[in-house]
Motif scaffolding. Structure first.
Motif, PDB file in Angstrom:
ATOM      1  N   PRO A  41       0.815  -1.231   0.000  1.00 57.97           N
ATOM      2  CA  PRO A  41       0.000   0.000   0.000  1.00 57.97           C
ATOM      3  C   PRO A  41       0.844   1.275   0.000  1.00 57.97           C
ATOM      4  O   PRO A  41       0.413   2.315  -0.489  1.00 57.97           O
ATOM      5  CB  PRO A  41      -0.805  -0.118   1.307  1.00 57.97           C
ATOM      6  CG  PRO A  41      -0.888  -1.580   1.564  1.00 57.97           C
ATOM      7  CD  PRO A  41       0.410  -2.143   1.087  1.00 57.97           C
ATOM      8  N   THR A 122      -7.022  -8.415   2.627  1.00 58.55           N
ATOM      9  CA  THR A 122      -7.019  -7.387   1.583  1.00 58.55           C
ATOM     10  C   THR A 122      -8.444  -7.056   1.164  1.00 58.55           C
ATOM     11  O   THR A 122      -8.824  -5.879   1.039  1.00 58.55           O
ATOM     12  CB  THR A 122      -6.206  -7.862   0.367  1.00 58.55           C
ATOM     13  OG1 THR A 122      -4.846  -8.072   0.759  1.00 58.55           O
ATOM     14  CG2 THR A 122      -6.250  -6.840  -0.755  1.00 58.55           C
ATOM     15  N   ALA A 123      -9.247  -8.096   0.951  1.00 52.73           N
ATOM     16  CA  ALA A 123     -10.638  -7.877   0.551  1.00 52.73           C
ATOM     17  C   ALA A 123     -11.411  -7.143   1.638  1.00 52.73           C
ATOM     18  O   ALA A 123     -12.217  -6.236   1.361  1.00 52.73           O
ATOM     19  CB  ALA A 123     -11.301  -9.215   0.242  1.00 52.73           C
ATOM     20  N   GLU A 126      -9.082  -3.399   2.461  1.00 54.09           N
ATOM     21  CA  GLU A 126      -8.786  -2.488   1.359  1.00 54.09           C
ATOM     22  C   GLU A 126      -9.967  -2.349   0.396  1.00 54.09           C
ATOM     23  O   GLU A 126     -10.309  -1.247  -0.020  1.00 54.09           O
ATOM     24  CB  GLU A 126      -7.538  -2.953   0.601  1.00 54.09           C
ATOM     25  CG  GLU A 126      -6.250  -2.830   1.407  1.00 54.09           C
ATOM     26  CD  GLU A 126      -5.017  -3.208   0.598  1.00 54.09           C
ATOM     27  OE1 GLU A 126      -5.118  -3.290  -0.648  1.00 54.09           O
ATOM     28  OE2 GLU A 126      -3.950  -3.421   1.207  1.00 54.09           O
ATOM     29  N   GLN A 127     -10.561  -3.489   0.060  1.00 56.70           N
ATOM     30  CA  GLN A 127     -11.666  -3.449  -0.897  1.00 56.70           C
ATOM     31  C   GLN A 127     -13.023  -3.253  -0.205  1.00 56.70           C
ATOM     32  O   GLN A 127     -14.032  -3.052  -0.882  1.00 56.70           O
ATOM     33  CB  GLN A 127     -11.668  -4.749  -1.713  1.00 56.70           C
ATOM     34  CG  GLN A 127     -10.377  -4.943  -2.503  1.00 56.70           C
ATOM     35  CD  GLN A 127     -10.211  -6.372  -3.006  1.00 56.70           C
ATOM     36  OE1 GLN A 127     -11.079  -7.222  -2.813  1.00 56.70           O
ATOM     37  NE2 GLN A 127      -9.079  -6.638  -3.649  1.00 56.70           N
ATOM     38  N   LYS A 128     -13.019  -3.322   1.129  1.00 52.58           N
ATOM     39  CA  LYS A 128     -14.220  -3.049   1.933  1.00 52.58           C
ATOM     40  C   LYS A 128     -15.389  -3.967   1.593  1.00 52.58           C
ATOM     41  O   LYS A 128     -16.554  -3.547   1.579  1.00 52.58           O
ATOM     42  CB  LYS A 128     -14.660  -1.585   1.769  1.00 52.58           C
ATOM     43  CG  LYS A 128     -13.555  -0.554   1.953  1.00 52.58           C
ATOM     44  CD  LYS A 128     -12.977  -0.564   3.345  1.00 52.58           C
ATOM     45  CE  LYS A 128     -11.926   0.537   3.516  1.00 52.58           C
ATOM     46  NZ  LYS A 128     -11.279   0.491   4.850  1.00 52.58           N
ATOM     47  N   VAL A 129     -15.099  -5.239   1.310  1.00 54.65           N
ATOM     48  CA  VAL A 129     -16.174  -6.167   0.981  1.00 54.65           C
ATOM     49  C   VAL A 129     -17.001  -6.464   2.227  1.00 54.65           C
ATOM     50  O   VAL A 129     -16.512  -6.386   3.356  1.00 54.65           O
ATOM     51  CB  VAL A 129     -15.625  -7.475   0.377  1.00 54.65           C
ATOM     52  CG1 VAL A 129     -14.845  -7.201  -0.895  1.00 54.65           C
ATOM     53  CG2 VAL A 129     -14.772  -8.219   1.393  1.00 54.65           C
TER      54      VAL A 129
END
Length: 414
Positions: A41, A122-123, A126-129
């Motif tokens: 990042p 990460t999901a 970072e990806q805010k799933v």
């Protein structure tokens, strides 16, 4: 107690897939370590690693890959080679020779499905799933490796997963050895796998200040066990697997016996989380010799743990002197990590296979890039080029881990 034969071996590593390619790289000191660009990042960084260029598609159907972390994929590739060499490459061959309930699995790993854990975080962060993949737990769990291996070959015997950091796979082989020796199984598929080259794991290791810095002679030369200019270890991935079976069973079915696994010991330092202890390491070597019914003079080659850390190499040198006494200065020793890196939970199995191949070939792999030995590491560390060792009768392989876990294996010629 029953004798234990080694009838198959398999490897996937940074220097190649398959035991012939692996051992050839060790003998020629051909390094698989390189600089790999990792997108963090905070920006892309070049990181030294024993990384494998691996495409899983030729090995596994796409549907199956949905349930398999990279670490399990590696284990199956190595396991298939080992089983094929043992003449057990398909379910029919396995079940024609063994009762499924008497053929077990023993796997070592330090980090298990670390790649899947990293993908999940990460999901999430970072990806805010809102939800993770349904298979996240079974992808990441440490014992998934043993599960996939057992399902591949229909093995229903004892199953264990050992996570003793860098000693994991050596201990898994040793415990499989005991399962057969004491009659709980007739055969075991044993070894280890590691696939930890992800962002979180790399950053965690960077924080410990134990990783090697790029060497002026090139990134591929940056892991330098026992050298005065060593700067640390290099993280690597891979897997190594062995087929172990009861001696008379192997003879009855006409298997080629590669070597006899004759000794194993494990000890705990009870000393420090990261600082090794020479006494604990020496005790593991001495106990392994006793387990094999051997004297120190019987060992003709020792594959050292040899991580290329400043403290670790010096302590291991002291431990070998304690275990071998006056014989230590005449004992050929080498570390193969200079070319394949430190595969953590798979390292012990990988290096035990290197030891068995040296035993069979009568050729000792060198310690790569050892141009300037550390005067504190003053034993015969077989620098730079391979050495002929015709008539080699027995070999020892050391695995020492953070937390003070030690495991030592001994094999002898048939």
């Amino acid at each position: 107690m029953r004798r234990v034969a080694i009838t198959g071996m398999g490897v996937i590593s940074a220097v190649g897939t398959g035991t012939p390619a692996f051992f050839d790289a060790l003998l020629t000191a051909r390094s698989g370590i390189r600089a790999v660009d990792i997108p963090f990042p905070t920006g892309t960084e070049s990181v030294l690693a024993g990384a494998i260029d691996f495409d899983p598609d030729p090995h596994f159907p796409r549907a199956r890959l949905l349930t398999m972390d990279r670490v399990s994929q590696f284990a199956l590739v190595a396991g298939r080679e080992a089983m094929s060499q043992a003449g057990l490459g398909d379910l029919t061959a396995v079940h024609n020779n063994f009762a499924a309930e008497r053929f077990g699995v023993s796997l070592g790993t330090g980090s298990g499905g670390a790649s899947s854990t990293d993908v999940a975080y990460t999901a999430l962060l970072e990806q805010k799933v809102a939800r993770l993949r349904p298979m996240t737990v079974v992808l990441a769990m440490n014992n998934a490796i043993a599960a996939h291996v057992s399902m591949e070959f229909g093995l229903k015997g004892p199953s264990s997963t050992i996570s003793n950091a860098c000693a994991s796979s050596a201990a898994s082989i040793g415990e499989a050895f005991r399962q057969i020796r004491h009659g709980y199984a007739d055969a075991m598929l044993a070894g280890g796998s590691e696939a930890l080259l992800n962002r979180g794991t790399i950053k965690a290791w960077q924080a410990m200040h134990t990783l090697a810095k790029p060497h002026a002679d090139g990134p591929e030369t940056s892991c330098r066990p026992f050298s005065s200019d060593r700067s640390g270890l290099v993280l690597a991935e891979g897997a190594a697997m062995l087929v172990l079976e009861e001696w008379e069973s192997a003879k009855r079915r006409g298997a080629t016996i590669l070597a006899e696994l004759s000794g194993y010991a494990s000890t705990t330092d009870a000393h420090h989380l990261t600082q090794p202890d020479a006494q604990g390491q020496a005790r593991a070597m001495t106990l392994a010799l006793a387990d094999a019914g051997m004297r120190a003079s019987d060992i003709g080659y020792l594959n050292a743990h040899g991580t290329a850390t400043d403290v670790g190499d010096v302590v291991e040198t002291s431990a070998i002197k304690l275990a071998f006494q006056e014989l230590a200065e005449h004992l050929p020793i080498s570390s193969s990590k200079g070319v394949h890196g430190h595969a953590m939970g798979a390292a012990g199995a990988m290096e035990f296979i290197a030891s068995v191949m040296a035993l069979r070939a009568g050729q000792l792999p060198p310690t790569a890039f050892l141009h300037h030995p550390d005067p504190r590491c003053d034993l015969d560390y077989v620098p730079l080029t391979p050495r002929s060792a015709k008539g080699l009768r027995a070999v020892m392989s050391n695995s020492f881990a953070f937390g003070g876990s030690n495991a030592v294996l001994i094999a002898k010629a048939t």
